[in-house]
Structures are given as structure tokens and as C-alpha cells.
Design a protein around this motif. Structure first.
Motif, PDB file in Angstrom:
ATOM      1  N   SER A  10      28.273  44.474  15.411  1.00  0.00           N
ATOM      2  CA  SER A  10      28.763  45.335  16.488  1.00  0.00           C
ATOM      3  C   SER A  10      27.791  46.497  16.660  1.00  0.00           C
ATOM      4  CB  SER A  10      30.162  45.874  16.178  1.00  0.00           C
ATOM      5  OG  SER A  10      31.110  44.826  16.118  1.00  0.00           O
ATOM      6  N   ARG A  11      27.612  46.913  17.909  1.00  0.00           N
ATOM      7  CA  ARG A  11      26.772  48.087  18.187  1.00  0.00           C
ATOM      8  C   ARG A  11      27.456  48.909  19.251  1.00  0.00           C
ATOM      9  NH1 ARG A  11      24.684  52.292  17.730  1.00  0.00           N
ATOM     10  NH2 ARG A  11      22.436  52.748  17.661  1.00  0.00           N
ATOM     11  N   VAL A  12      27.812  50.137  18.882  1.00  0.00           N
ATOM     12  CA  VAL A  12      28.505  51.058  19.776  1.00  0.00           C
ATOM     13  C   VAL A  12      27.619  52.278  19.991  1.00  0.00           C
ATOM     14  CG1 VAL A  12      30.573  52.451  20.150  1.00  0.00           C
ATOM     15  CG2 VAL A  12      30.741  50.251  18.934  1.00  0.00           C
ATOM     16  N   TYR A  13      27.398  52.641  21.232  1.00  0.00           N
ATOM     17  CA  TYR A  13      26.607  53.816  21.585  1.00  0.00           C
ATOM     18  C   TYR A  13      27.539  54.904  22.113  1.00  0.00           C
ATOM     19  CZ  TYR A  13      22.566  50.690  21.387  1.00  0.00           C
ATOM     20  OH  TYR A  13      21.608  49.795  20.979  1.00  0.00           O
ATOM     21  N   GLN A  14      27.226  56.130  21.771  1.00  0.00           N
ATOM     22  CA  GLN A  14      27.974  57.261  22.292  1.00  0.00           C
ATOM     23  C   GLN A  14      27.360  57.713  23.602  1.00  0.00           C
ATOM     24  OE1 GLN A  14      30.818  58.520  21.232  1.00  0.00           O
ATOM     25  NE2 GLN A  14      30.904  57.100  19.495  1.00  0.00           N
ATOM     26  N   SER A  15      28.119  57.593  24.668  1.00  0.00           N
ATOM     27  CA  SER A  15      27.664  58.007  25.989  1.00  0.00           C
ATOM     28  C   SER A  15      28.638  59.051  26.518  1.00  0.00           C
ATOM     29  CB  SER A  15      27.604  56.802  26.929  1.00  0.00           C
ATOM     30  OG  SER A  15      27.198  57.185  28.217  1.00  0.00           O
ATOM     31  N   GLY A  16      28.301  60.316  26.264  1.00  0.00           N
ATOM     32  CA  GLY A  16      29.221  61.387  26.620  1.00  0.00           C
ATOM     33  C   GLY A  16      30.449  61.325  25.729  1.00  0.00           C
ATOM     34  N   ALA A  17      31.617  61.459  26.324  1.00  0.00           N
ATOM     35  CA  ALA A  17      32.854  61.444  25.548  1.00  0.00           C
ATOM     36  C   ALA A  17      33.323  60.032  25.253  1.00  0.00           C
ATOM     37  CB  ALA A  17      33.947  62.209  26.304  1.00  0.00           C
ATOM     38  N   ALA A  18      32.887  59.054  26.066  1.00  0.00           N
ATOM     39  CA  ALA A  18      33.376  57.682  25.921  1.00  0.00           C
ATOM     40  C   ALA A  18      32.327  56.809  25.244  1.00  0.00           C
ATOM     41  CB  ALA A  18      33.730  57.103  27.286  1.00  0.00           C
ATOM     42  N   PRO A  19      32.676  56.136  24.158  1.00  0.00           N
ATOM     43  CA  PRO A  19      31.730  55.218  23.514  1.00  0.00           C
ATOM     44  C   PRO A  19      31.519  53.968  24.362  1.00  0.00           C
ATOM     45  CG  PRO A  19      33.868  55.071  22.444  1.00  0.00           C
ATOM     46  CD  PRO A  19      33.966  56.196  23.445  1.00  0.00           C
ATOM     47  N   THR A  21      30.420  49.994  24.042  1.00  0.00           N
ATOM     48  CA  THR A  21      30.235  48.888  23.110  1.00  0.00           C
ATOM     49  C   THR A  21      29.252  47.887  23.701  1.00  0.00           C
ATOM     50  OG1 THR A  21      32.481  49.135  22.231  1.00  0.00           O
ATOM     51  CG2 THR A  21      31.368  47.028  21.837  1.00  0.00           C
ATOM     52  N   ALA A  22      28.076  47.764  23.080  1.00  0.00           N
ATOM     53  CA  ALA A  22      27.060  46.824  23.546  1.00  0.00           C
ATOM     54  C   ALA A  22      27.255  45.446  22.932  1.00  0.00           C
ATOM     55  CB  ALA A  22      25.663  47.338  23.217  1.00  0.00           C
ATOM     56  N   SER A  42      22.396  40.481  32.900  1.00  0.00           N
ATOM     57  CA  SER A  42      21.928  41.811  32.547  1.00  0.00           C
ATOM     58  C   SER A  42      23.109  42.658  32.072  1.00  0.00           C
ATOM     59  CB  SER A  42      21.265  42.484  33.754  1.00  0.00           C
ATOM     60  OG  SER A  42      20.123  41.772  34.163  1.00  0.00           O
ATOM     61  N   GLY A  43      22.917  43.356  30.972  1.00  0.00           N
ATOM     62  CA  GLY A  43      23.980  44.176  30.416  1.00  0.00           C
ATOM     63  C   GLY A  43      24.872  43.461  29.431  1.00  0.00           C
ATOM     64  N   SER A  44      24.566  42.192  29.130  1.00  0.00           N
ATOM     65  CA  SER A  44      25.412  41.437  28.206  1.00  0.00           C
ATOM     66  C   SER A  44      25.142  41.762  26.748  1.00  0.00           C
ATOM     67  CB  SER A  44      25.233  39.933  28.441  1.00  0.00           C
ATOM     68  OG  SER A  44      23.892  39.543  28.207  1.00  0.00           O
ATOM     69  N   GLY A  45      24.039  42.463  26.457  1.00  0.00           N
ATOM     70  CA  GLY A  45      23.723  42.847  25.085  1.00  0.00           C
ATOM     71  C   GLY A  45      22.571  42.082  24.467  1.00  0.00           C
ATOM     72  N   LYS A  46      21.836  41.289  25.273  1.00  0.00           N
ATOM     73  CA  LYS A  46      20.765  40.449  24.741  1.00  0.00           C
ATOM     74  C   LYS A  46      19.663  41.263  24.073  1.00  0.00           C
ATOM     75  CE  LYS A  46      19.556  38.431  28.561  1.00  0.00           C
ATOM     76  NZ  LYS A  46      20.335  39.274  29.494  1.00  0.00           N
ATOM     77  N   LEU A 220      25.925  34.715  25.654  1.00  0.00           N
ATOM     78  CA  LEU A 220      26.456  36.049  25.383  1.00  0.00           C
ATOM     79  C   LEU A 220      27.070  36.604  26.665  1.00  0.00           C
ATOM     80  CD1 LEU A 220      26.408  38.006  22.899  1.00  0.00           C
ATOM     81  CD2 LEU A 220      24.388  39.068  23.921  1.00  0.00           C
ATOM     82  N   TRP A 221      28.292  37.120  26.560  1.00  0.00           N
ATOM     83  CA  TRP A 221      28.984  37.700  27.721  1.00  0.00           C
ATOM     84  C   TRP A 221      29.733  38.944  27.277  1.00  0.00           C
ATOM     85  CZ3 TRP A 221      34.501  36.998  29.354  1.00  0.00           C
ATOM     86  CH2 TRP A 221      34.734  37.572  30.602  1.00  0.00           C
ATOM     87  N   ARG A 222      29.394  40.066  27.896  1.00  0.00           N
ATOM     88  CA  ARG A 222      30.038  41.342  27.599  1.00  0.00           C
ATOM     89  C   ARG A 222      30.031  41.649  26.106  1.00  0.00           C
ATOM     90  NH1 ARG A 222      35.247  41.506  31.804  1.00  0.00           N
ATOM     91  NH2 ARG A 222      33.995  41.333  33.696  1.00  0.00           N
ATOM     92  N   GLY A 223      28.879  41.397  25.478  1.00  0.00           N
ATOM     93  CA  GLY A 223      28.695  41.749  24.077  1.00  0.00           C
ATOM     94  C   GLY A 223      29.288  40.786  23.079  1.00  0.00           C
ATOM     95  N   ARG A 224      29.778  39.621  23.553  1.00  0.00           N
ATOM     96  CA  ARG A 224      30.367  38.644  22.642  1.00  0.00           C
ATOM     97  C   ARG A 224      29.762  37.267  22.875  1.00  0.00           C
ATOM     98  NH1 ARG A 224      36.886  39.975  22.988  1.00  0.00           N
ATOM     99  NH2 ARG A 224      36.777  42.121  22.175  1.00  0.00           N
ATOM    100  N   VAL A 225      29.631  36.494  21.793  1.00  0.00           N
ATOM    101  CA  VAL A 225      29.212  35.104  21.911  1.00  0.00           C
ATOM    102  C   VAL A 225      30.428  34.290  22.322  1.00  0.00           C
ATOM    103  CG1 VAL A 225      28.354  33.070  20.688  1.00  0.00           C
ATOM    104  CG2 VAL A 225      27.361  35.318  20.207  1.00  0.00           C
ATOM    105  N   VAL A 226      30.319  33.608  23.470  1.00  0.00           N
ATOM    106  CA  VAL A 226      31.462  32.852  23.974  1.00  0.00           C
ATOM    107  C   VAL A 226      31.285  31.343  23.831  1.00  0.00           C
ATOM    108  CG1 VAL A 226      32.227  34.637  25.559  1.00  0.00           C
ATOM    109  CG2 VAL A 226      30.562  32.935  26.341  1.00  0.00           C
TER     110      VAL A 226
END
Length: 298
Positions: A10-19, A21-22, A42-46, A220-226
Motif C-alpha cells: 500500500s502507498r498513501v500520500y498526504q495531499s493537504g488534509a485528505a490522504p 491512496t495510490a 493513467s492514475g491507476s498506480g503503475k 491494475l485498477w484504482r490501486g488494486r490488482v483486479v
């Protein structure tokens, strides 16, 4: 044989007040002698996963291990011996080179850091690496901007091979190249796998390429292997709605899925496919379904 294993990453980035999840509980294995395609929009976490695989970033949770040993120590540093065995090729070849250093000097840099070769032997080794990747050694003295995109990406592969790695992580390595040059670079990767037993994690959004290149594909879709499957089997009979949407977007070779109604998953299959023939690609085999937490199912 080397084995790179990413477990429950798992990889979570802090972006302002809301984390943000990549990656969320991703499992992935890469072994010597295979090409594993990692696909997703694009943006799926590859790219995040690729950076974690070579120790350029640290996971928020989970373990990245090479032959059962953690890739980095407690401080996050990657050991020199490990770094030699896992190398990376980046998407933009020009941006990955020092603009003020000659191409040959950049290829020689890993040799300076990881070997005891003297200057003469390093120069000889650079010439060997350039020849092996289809480059004229006379280009070694030129600056990166003097080479074409295809030549520079070959130089990037030569630099990555300088330490004789077991595994190579390629993040969209042909995305910025012309179609004809893409074929040359892709065939080079297939040849390196066949002749050197190199393991390649090939990150791409180009389904036409991965369909023909990869021995195994991970979706990979939305940060998860499907979903995950061997060779062309995954694309012949995809089971997850997102994989089905991707398959439906490929205009050639997957006709049974063209007529299938899009699943409504936003952004699926927006990129066109490029069809590249590569000798030595392994096709066929079994397939595994992966649940939304990244667990393999029989």
C-alpha cells in the motif's frame, strides 16, 4: 533465478488534509526469464508500483523483497549489492540522462560505482553494451541531445544492463517513441530475456504491445490488482469488468469483446493500441482471478 516479490503493498500520500491512496494491498511477483506486463489507465498506480519495485520509494505498508530478503533496510536505503540486480528504464529517455555528461559517460557511471574496472576497461565495456543494444559505439562521446529518442532509450537500456542485473523494471519505455522505433526496442527486450534470462516488469497502457510481449499480465485498477493471467489467455476470456472494458477497446485480435457493452468504468481503454510482432513471445497458459484486495483465487 531471482525473484522480486511485492506483498500486500500500500502507498498513501498526504495531499493537504485528505490522504490519497495510490496503491492498496497489491501483490506482484517478477522472476528471471519472464516478461510481466503491468497495465491500467493513467492514475491507476503503475508508476508508483514501479518505483517501489526498484527502491525509489517506500511503501506505506507491505514488503518488497528480493529472493526473500527486504529490498531496503530500516533507513530506506537500498543495499549496493541489491541495486546491481534490479535496475530501471524510465519513460522519458532524455530526462533520465545528465544533459552535460556524454552518453558513454552515463553508461559508464554504474561501472564506476559498482565494479573495480579501470578507465580503459570501462570504455571497452561501454562499447560492448552499446553494441549489444544496437548502438554504434562511436556515439559514446555525444551528449544526450544529439541522439534520437530511440537511440537514447537504447542507451538507457545499455546503462541499466551495465551492472548485469537479473531484473529490469521498464516504466512506459516506448511511450515517447515512434511506432517503428518501438518495435526495435521491444524486440531488444525480448532478445535480452531470451539470451540473458532477464526478468522484465513492463509497465504500459498500450494493450496491443503487452498482448504480444508479455508472458504474464497484471491488471491494475484504482490501486488494486483486479486480474492476472498468462499470455493471450487473459485477453481471450477476461473475467473482471475492468479487464473486459480494456479488452473491448482493443480494435484488433479481440473481436469477441468488441460487441460487449462497456461496463461503465470510467477511463477504460482510452489509449489506442500499437501492434508489434516480437519473436519469442510465449502465448497461452492458465489464468488467475484476483479479488479486489489483491488475493489470488483458484
Amino acid at each position: 533465478m531471482s525473484r522480486l516479490e511485492l506483498s500486500r503493498i500500500s502507498r498513501v500520500y498526504q495531499s493537504g488534509a485528505a490522504p490519497m491512496t495510490a496503491l492498496d494491498g497489491v501483490n506482484l511477483v517478477l522472476s528471471s526469464g519472464e516478461i510481466v506486463g503491468l497495465v491500467g489507465e493513467s492514475g491507476s498506480g503503475k508508476t508508483t508500483l514501479a518505483r517501489l519495485a526498484v527502491g525509489l520509494d517506500r511503501p506505506t505498508a507491505g514488503i518488497v523483497a528480493l529472493d526473500g530478503r527486504p529490498l531496503t533496510d530500516a533507513s530506506g536505503r537500498m543495499q549496493r549489492a541489491v541495486r546491481r540486480r534490479v535496475q530501471m528504464v524510465f519513460q522519458d529517455p532524455l530526462a533520465s540522462f545528465n544533459p552535460g555528461r556524454s552518453v558513454g559517460g552515463s553508461i559508464a557511471l554504474p561501472l564506476r560505482l559498482h565494479t573495480d574496472l579501470d578507465r580503459r576497461d570501462r570504455r571497452s565495456r561501454v562499447a560492448e553494451l552499446m553494441t549489444a543494444t544496437g548502438l554504434d559505439p562511436s556515439l559514446a562521446g555525444r551528449l544526450p541531445r544529439a541522439l534520437s529518442g530511440g537511440q537514447l532509450q537504447r542507451a538507457a537500456i545499455a546503462r541499466a544492463l551495465a551492472t548485469e542485473p537479473d531484473l529490469l523494471v521498464c516504466d512506459e519505455p516506448v511511450a515517447s517513441l515512434d511506432v517503428s522505433v518501438r518495435a526495435q526496442v521491444l524486440n531488444l527486450l525480448v532478445r535480452l530475456k531470451r539470451e540473458r534470462g532477464l526478468g522484465v516488469l513492463f509497465v504500459t497502457h498500450d494493450l496491443g504491445v503487452v498482448q504480444r510481449l508479455a508472458d504474464r499480465t497484471v491488471v491494475l485498477w484504482r490501486g488494486r490488482v483486479v486480474e492476472e493471467g498468462q499470455g493471450a489467455e487473459l485477453w481471450r476470456n477476461p473475467t473482471h469488468p475492468y479487464t473486459q472494458a480494456l479488452a473491448a477497446a482493443v480494435p484488433t485480435g479481440l473481436e469477441p469483446w468488441r460487441a460487449r457493452r462497456r461496463s461503465g468504468l470510467g477511463g477504460a481503454g482510452r489509449q489506442p493500441a500499437h501492434h508489434v510482432a516480437a519473436d519469442g513471445v510465449i502465448e497461452g497458459g492458465g489464468r488467475q482471478r484476483v479479488d479486489d484486495r489483491g488475493r489470488h483465487q483458484e
